[in-house]
Write a protein that holds these residues in place. Sequence first.
Motif: not given
Length: 277
Positions: A72, A194-195
């Motif tokens: 991240s 991000d995820e």
Amino acid sequence: MDSHQSFSDGVFVPLTNSGTLSQTNSVEDEIIISAIKVNKYFGDKHVLKDVDFEVHKREVVALIGPSGSGKSTLLRCFNGLEKHTSGQIYIHGHLLDPNLSIKQLSPIRSELGMVFQNFNLFPHMTVLQNIIEAPLRVRKTPRDQAVAQAEKLLAKVGLAEKRDVYPNKLSGGQKQRVAIARALAMQPRALLFDEPTSALDPELVGEVLKVMKDLAYEGSTMVVVTHEMQFARDVSDRVVFISDGVIVEQGDPEELFKQPKHERTKLFLERVLSTML
Ligand SMILES: Nc1ncnc2c1ncn2[C@@H]1O[C@H](COP(=O)(O)OP(=O)(O)OP(=O)(O)O)[C@@H](O)[C@H]1O
Ligand SMILES: [Mg+2]
């Protein structure tokens, strides 16, 4: 000159190189993101360590690695949400100088669309308002054009009928699809995810991955932090494995999954793949 090239404060570097990456036919030489020896400290915690990273136009890169490895943070450094401590980051040739003001950063940041795990939609705005906000404010797009584009994007992510609904009336999967439409509305050069599916109930993951797959097959440039190994293997052009702030290895998804070269990669893959069974 298109609108993306009007930013003149940055420093230009060549946009192509001889190319050492294994590229599929569709991946182009043009470099969208380039990180050179990037380091990031939080206090005395060294989180990114001499990271070199390149993303080419139309390339889909899956960024994988254990929790806390810096995935991240790396994405957040790319779009200026975090300031890197040293090294250089270029976004389509523009130097992302950590000392730039927020105003100076804005044109570089808008080159990249970011999709977060928790959607980050504006709760007080309808779906349509969420999507047109940045084009109106940042790009100064005329309202009728912004609305027409937003409606097209909503149709693309399968949510045309949710145009005037507030986010709290949407499922997680629908929220994430709106977030993707919102990122696309700025016509970014690349999308950073991000995820994007890890906050979703399992039955909602597929609808978001499907939208991401379509974008990948249309030739979007994407960096995807994900634990979805199937997606990484089937959709990405390249997988990058990061551990403890260091890029340990990267390469063709099939090869990296079948024959990881480093012990750390092997251990990580064994662990995540065993939880998928
Ligand atoms: N704002 C911050 N202040 C201090 N430390 C931070 C901050 N953000 C991240 N860190 C630390 O930096 C390291 C990398 O965090 P990061 O969130 O980038 O990891 P990650 O690979 O994305 O992990 P995850 O898979 O759990 O999301 C971690 O040790 C984390 O605790
Ligand atoms: Mg993370």
